[in-house]
Enzyme design. Structure first.
Site, PDB file in Angstrom:
ATOM      1  N   PRO A   2       0.815  -1.217   0.000  1.00 23.88           N
ATOM      2  CA  PRO A   2       0.000   0.000   0.000  1.00 23.88           C
ATOM      3  C   PRO A   2       0.852   1.272   0.000  1.00 23.88           C
ATOM      4  O   PRO A   2       1.718   1.451   0.853  1.00 23.88           O
ATOM      5  CB  PRO A   2      -0.806  -0.122   1.298  1.00 23.88           C
ATOM      6  CG  PRO A   2      -0.771  -1.570   1.652  1.00 23.88           C
ATOM      7  CD  PRO A   2       0.567  -2.056   1.176  1.00 23.88           C
ATOM      8  N   GLU A   3       0.614   2.117  -0.994  1.00 26.41           N
ATOM      9  CA  GLU A   3       1.226   3.443  -1.038  1.00 26.41           C
ATOM     10  C   GLU A   3       0.119   4.420  -1.413  1.00 26.41           C
ATOM     11  O   GLU A   3      -1.059   4.047  -1.432  1.00 26.41           O
ATOM     12  CB  GLU A   3       2.406   3.451  -2.017  1.00 26.41           C
ATOM     13  CG  GLU A   3       3.477   2.440  -1.624  1.00 26.41           C
ATOM     14  CD  GLU A   3       4.824   2.642  -2.288  1.00 26.41           C
ATOM     15  OE1 GLU A   3       5.105   3.757  -2.766  1.00 26.41           O
ATOM     16  OE2 GLU A   3       5.609   1.676  -2.317  1.00 26.41           O
ATOM     17  N   LYS A  51      -1.150   7.996   3.268  1.00 28.95           N
ATOM     18  CA  LYS A  51      -1.371   6.548   3.359  1.00 28.95           C
ATOM     19  C   LYS A  51      -2.348   6.193   4.482  1.00 28.95           C
ATOM     20  O   LYS A  51      -2.397   5.046   4.931  1.00 28.95           O
ATOM     21  CB  LYS A  51      -0.027   5.840   3.547  1.00 28.95           C
ATOM     22  CG  LYS A  51       0.887   6.002   2.331  1.00 28.95           C
ATOM     23  CD  LYS A  51       2.077   5.087   2.346  1.00 28.95           C
ATOM     24  CE  LYS A  51       3.171   5.557   3.256  1.00 28.95           C
ATOM     25  NZ  LYS A  51       4.388   4.715   3.156  1.00 28.95           N
ATOM     26  N   ASN A 165       7.935   2.519  -0.240  1.00 33.11           N
ATOM     27  CA  ASN A 165       9.218   1.940  -0.614  1.00 33.11           C
ATOM     28  C   ASN A 165       9.343   1.686  -2.114  1.00 33.11           C
ATOM     29  O   ASN A 165      10.434   1.781  -2.681  1.00 33.11           O
ATOM     30  CB  ASN A 165       9.439   0.639   0.161  1.00 33.11           C
ATOM     31  CG  ASN A 165      10.898   0.352   0.387  1.00 33.11           C
ATOM     32  OD1 ASN A 165      11.703   1.261   0.570  1.00 33.11           O
ATOM     33  ND2 ASN A 165      11.268  -0.914   0.361  1.00 33.11           N
ATOM     34  N   ARG A 252      14.508  -0.908   5.135  1.00 31.19           N
ATOM     35  CA  ARG A 252      13.691  -1.490   4.084  1.00 31.19           C
ATOM     36  C   ARG A 252      14.569  -1.826   2.886  1.00 31.19           C
ATOM     37  O   ARG A 252      15.535  -1.112   2.607  1.00 31.19           O
ATOM     38  CB  ARG A 252      12.593  -0.513   3.656  1.00 31.19           C
ATOM     39  CG  ARG A 252      11.609  -0.182   4.759  1.00 31.19           C
ATOM     40  CD  ARG A 252      10.528   0.727   4.267  1.00 31.19           C
ATOM     41  NE  ARG A 252       9.603   1.099   5.333  1.00 31.19           N
ATOM     42  CZ  ARG A 252       8.517   1.845   5.141  1.00 31.19           C
ATOM     43  NH1 ARG A 252       8.250   2.313   3.948  1.00 31.19           N
ATOM     44  NH2 ARG A 252       7.731   2.128   6.146  1.00 31.19           N
TER      45      ARG A 252
END
Length: 266
Positions: A2-3, A51, A165, A252
């Site tokens: 999810p972004e 988000k 990311n 990440r």
């Protein structure tokens, strides 16, 4: 993952299913909200903010949720089997006479007064897909810490809201710099391109079922570098590399092409 684009899609689906309808079922499966019953209240709207998801409910209430890495909201028709995961992963159920929204693996779920929404999202920078988008303010925020690595700065939602990311790695590739390049070392040309390109990518994907930054829909060619470690770069053929990047609290996986992107690397 999810972004900003996928969160806006989730908000649109939730709004279409719930807004204007009274809740016939309410089940919030987190300890703080276990006794809360929203049954009988009408859902007014569902609004994305970066988000975050804000589900506004009659009576001046807002159900705030955040998907982070693994969360998801699924919409089911009356009588349709739920397929979003095992029952123990369900954190929220909001049902109307025709549709049921089920929240799976939601790491953030809280009920606020609508007047107090800023407590949850007031810290966010301008939203790339929101009405408050302000590229100059976003640049000012990013430039406030010129020594910070670009990849970390892009993920900081206080600078600009919506990049995760995937887009971090893809943006750095398109700008031709590594995610470890300090923000202050970006050229004036690249600095000017950054907010424009960021918005362009998210806008292009806000209605797409499969995210792409390359313009291709074929699996394996939708993204330039993200998730393509050791595969050939789509531009030059050099194997894509991956390394962890973080601010000391959370790292990440970060992807880059050592030929197409200039700047420091781990």
């Amino acid at each position: 993952m999810p972004e900003g684009d996928t969160v806006h899609q989730a908000a649109r689906r939730l709004h279409s299913a719930l807004a204007g309808h009274a809740l016939t079922r309410s089940d919030l499966r987190v300890p703080k909200l276990a006794t809360v019953d929203l049954t009988g209240r009408t859902v007014l709207d569902v609004t994305p903010r970066g988000k975050h998801l804000l589900t506004r409910i009659e009576g001046g209430l807002t159900l705030h949720s955040h998907l982070r890495m693994d969360g998801a909201w699924r919409i089911y028709a009356l009588g349709e089997p739920w397929r979003g995961g095992p029952g123990h992963q369900i954190r929220a159920i909001l049902g109307t006479a025709e549709r049921t929204a089920v929240g799976y693996r939601l790491p953030v779920l809280e009920l606020l007064r609508t007047a107090d929404e800023d407590k949850a999202v007031g810290h966010l920078g301008p939203d790339l897909l929101g009405p408050d988008w302000d590229p100059e303010r976003a640049l000012t925020n990013l430039r406030a810490t010129p020594e910070r690595a670009l990849g970390e700065a892009l993920l900081d939602q206080r600078n600009l809201a919506g990049i995760g990311n995937v887009y971090k790695s893809e943006l750095c590739f398109l700008l031709g710099v590594t995610p470890w390049l300090p923000v202050g070392e970006l050229s004036e040309d690249l600095t000017a391109r950054l907010p424009v390109l960021s918005k362009k990518l998210l806008e292009a994907n806000r209605h797409r079922p499969s995210r792409t930054t390359t313009g291709h829909d074929r699996p394996g060619r939708r993204l330039y570098v993200y998730g393509r470690a050791r595969q050939p770069c789509l531009r030059c053929g050099t194997p894509v590399r991956v390394a962890e990047q973080g601010d000391g609290t959370r790292s990440r996986p970060t992807y880059w092409c050592p030929t197409c992107q200039q700047g420091p690397t781990p």
